[in-house]
Design a protein around this motif. Sequence first.
Motif, PDB file in Angstrom:
ATOM      1  N   VAL A 152      48.537 -10.718 -17.232  1.00  0.00           N
ATOM      2  CA  VAL A 152      49.845 -10.128 -16.955  1.00  0.00           C
ATOM      3  C   VAL A 152      50.166 -10.448 -15.498  1.00  0.00           C
ATOM      4  O   VAL A 152      49.326 -10.234 -14.625  1.00  0.00           O
ATOM      5  CB  VAL A 152      49.808  -8.592 -17.167  1.00  0.00           C
ATOM      6  N   ASP A 153      51.384 -10.938 -15.245  1.00  0.00           N
ATOM      7  CA  ASP A 153      51.745 -11.164 -13.848  1.00  0.00           C
ATOM      8  C   ASP A 153      52.639 -10.025 -13.368  1.00  0.00           C
ATOM      9  O   ASP A 153      52.993  -9.125 -14.141  1.00  0.00           O
ATOM     10  CB  ASP A 153      52.386 -12.546 -13.640  1.00  0.00           C
ATOM     11  N   GLU A 154      52.990 -10.055 -12.089  1.00  0.00           N
ATOM     12  CA  GLU A 154      53.778  -8.961 -11.515  1.00  0.00           C
ATOM     13  C   GLU A 154      55.091  -8.755 -12.259  1.00  0.00           C
ATOM     14  O   GLU A 154      55.528  -7.626 -12.443  1.00  0.00           O
ATOM     15  CB  GLU A 154      54.021  -9.219 -10.030  1.00  0.00           C
ATOM     16  N   ALA A 155      55.722  -9.830 -12.684  1.00  0.00           N
ATOM     17  CA  ALA A 155      57.003  -9.728 -13.384  1.00  0.00           C
ATOM     18  C   ALA A 155      56.854  -9.078 -14.762  1.00  0.00           C
ATOM     19  O   ALA A 155      57.823  -8.548 -15.301  1.00  0.00           O
ATOM     20  CB  ALA A 155      57.635 -11.112 -13.523  1.00  0.00           C
ATOM     21  N   GLN A 156      55.653  -9.089 -15.321  1.00  0.00           N
ATOM     22  CA  GLN A 156      55.411  -8.532 -16.655  1.00  0.00           C
ATOM     23  C   GLN A 156      54.795  -7.135 -16.619  1.00  0.00           C
ATOM     24  O   GLN A 156      54.636  -6.504 -17.671  1.00  0.00           O
ATOM     25  CB  GLN A 156      54.461  -9.451 -17.432  1.00  0.00           C
ATOM     26  N   LEU A 157      54.449  -6.646 -15.432  1.00  0.00           N
ATOM     27  CA  LEU A 157      53.719  -5.383 -15.337  1.00  0.00           C
ATOM     28  C   LEU A 157      54.522  -4.202 -15.886  1.00  0.00           C
ATOM     29  O   LEU A 157      53.972  -3.362 -16.601  1.00  0.00           O
ATOM     30  CB  LEU A 157      53.271  -5.104 -13.899  1.00  0.00           C
ATOM     31  N   ASP A 158      55.806  -4.120 -15.575  1.00  0.00           N
ATOM     32  CA  ASP A 158      56.609  -3.002 -16.083  1.00  0.00           C
ATOM     33  C   ASP A 158      56.645  -2.997 -17.611  1.00  0.00           C
ATOM     34  O   ASP A 158      56.521  -1.945 -18.239  1.00  0.00           O
ATOM     35  CB  ASP A 158      58.034  -3.057 -15.528  1.00  0.00           C
ATOM     36  N   ALA A 159      56.810  -4.166 -18.211  1.00  0.00           N
ATOM     37  CA  ALA A 159      56.838  -4.252 -19.674  1.00  0.00           C
ATOM     38  C   ALA A 159      55.485  -3.865 -20.258  1.00  0.00           C
ATOM     39  O   ALA A 159      55.419  -3.181 -21.299  1.00  0.00           O
ATOM     40  CB  ALA A 159      57.240  -5.659 -20.115  1.00  0.00           C
ATOM     41  N   TYR A 160      54.408  -4.294 -19.611  1.00  0.00           N
ATOM     42  CA  TYR A 160      53.079  -3.906 -20.086  1.00  0.00           C
ATOM     43  C   TYR A 160      52.920  -2.381 -20.004  1.00  0.00           C
ATOM     44  O   TYR A 160      52.465  -1.742 -20.967  1.00  0.00           O
ATOM     45  CB  TYR A 160      51.971  -4.595 -19.277  1.00  0.00           C
ATOM     46  N   ALA A 161      53.297  -1.801 -18.878  1.00  0.00           N
ATOM     47  CA  ALA A 161      53.168  -0.348 -18.712  1.00  0.00           C
ATOM     48  C   ALA A 161      53.966   0.394 -19.780  1.00  0.00           C
ATOM     49  O   ALA A 161      53.482   1.372 -20.364  1.00  0.00           O
ATOM     50  CB  ALA A 161      53.618   0.057 -17.308  1.00  0.00           C
ATOM     51  N   LYS A 162      55.163  -0.074 -20.065  1.00  0.00           N
ATOM     52  CA  LYS A 162      55.977   0.587 -21.087  1.00  0.00           C
ATOM     53  C   LYS A 162      55.346   0.447 -22.468  1.00  0.00           C
ATOM     54  O   LYS A 162      55.419   1.365 -23.290  1.00  0.00           O
ATOM     55  CB  LYS A 162      57.394   0.028 -21.082  1.00  0.00           C
ATOM     56  N   SER A 163      54.697  -0.677 -22.732  1.00  0.00           N
ATOM     57  CA  SER A 163      54.018  -0.845 -24.028  1.00  0.00           C
ATOM     58  C   SER A 163      52.836   0.124 -24.152  1.00  0.00           C
ATOM     59  O   SER A 163      52.562   0.634 -25.245  1.00  0.00           O
ATOM     60  CB  SER A 163      53.578  -2.292 -24.239  1.00  0.00           C
ATOM     61  N   VAL A 164      52.150   0.386 -23.055  1.00  0.00           N
ATOM     62  CA  VAL A 164      51.060   1.378 -23.049  1.00  0.00           C
ATOM     63  C   VAL A 164      51.634   2.760 -23.359  1.00  0.00           C
ATOM     64  O   VAL A 164      51.080   3.513 -24.175  1.00  0.00           O
ATOM     65  CB  VAL A 164      50.323   1.372 -21.693  1.00  0.00           C
ATOM     66  N   TYR A 165      52.715   3.094 -22.703  1.00  0.00           N
ATOM     67  CA  TYR A 165      53.398   4.370 -22.912  1.00  0.00           C
ATOM     68  C   TYR A 165      53.746   4.555 -24.387  1.00  0.00           C
ATOM     69  O   TYR A 165      53.399   5.572 -25.007  1.00  0.00           O
ATOM     70  CB  TYR A 165      54.644   4.361 -22.022  1.00  0.00           C
ATOM     71  N   LYS A 166      54.389   3.563 -24.974  1.00  0.00           N
ATOM     72  CA  LYS A 166      54.796   3.637 -26.380  1.00  0.00           C
ATOM     73  C   LYS A 166      53.579   3.763 -27.302  1.00  0.00           C
ATOM     74  O   LYS A 166      53.583   4.558 -28.246  1.00  0.00           O
ATOM     75  CB  LYS A 166      55.625   2.405 -26.740  1.00  0.00           C
ATOM     76  N   HIS A 167      52.533   3.005 -27.021  1.00  0.00           N
ATOM     77  CA  HIS A 167      51.318   3.072 -27.847  1.00  0.00           C
ATOM     78  C   HIS A 167      50.676   4.456 -27.757  1.00  0.00           C
ATOM     79  O   HIS A 167      50.281   5.031 -28.776  1.00  0.00           O
ATOM     80  CB  HIS A 167      50.324   1.994 -27.421  1.00  0.00           C
TER      81      HIS A 167
END
Length: 161
Positions: free
Chosen positions: A36-51
């Motif tokens: 995951v790069d810096e530009a993708q971190l917010d999307a990754y965090a939101k996917s964790v939240y949803k999961h």
Amino acid sequence: MSQDDASEAISKLLAVFGSPSQNTLGTGVFQSDSQVDEAQLDAYAKSVYKHFVGPAWENFGPENWEQTWKLLYRRPVESKPGILEELKTLGDSSSELAGSQLTENHDDPSGAADGLKGVFDAPWIRCVSIYRIGDSEAITGVLMAGLLPTENAIALIFLMD
């Protein structure tokens, strides 16, 4: 920094806050399966939240969970790490309360603080970010994420009612 140092710190964080789950409430530590790069971190965090919210995401309505989603803090590259202080100064009272409860309301407050600092204050962590989360009604929380030396992401989520 050795990979062993990072692995040991992550293992301690997992021991204190638990593995990934879909519990909706409580804590969990997640690591990305891919880089995951810096530009993708917010999307990754939101996917964790949803999961983590699990079936409640759809049952209560995604709009309710997404309403509270907000990046509150991203650590500047040149700043000195201090995750416990950063959690106290988010400018959002419900997130600051949730952040304090990660350690103060833990069975092992000093172990919880050490676990947080071991990963989120480590010299090898990058792009530490803190998000406000909750259901817009009774559930509030905080999610912390950052990038590991492997370029994978790590996230710690906490939701309480």
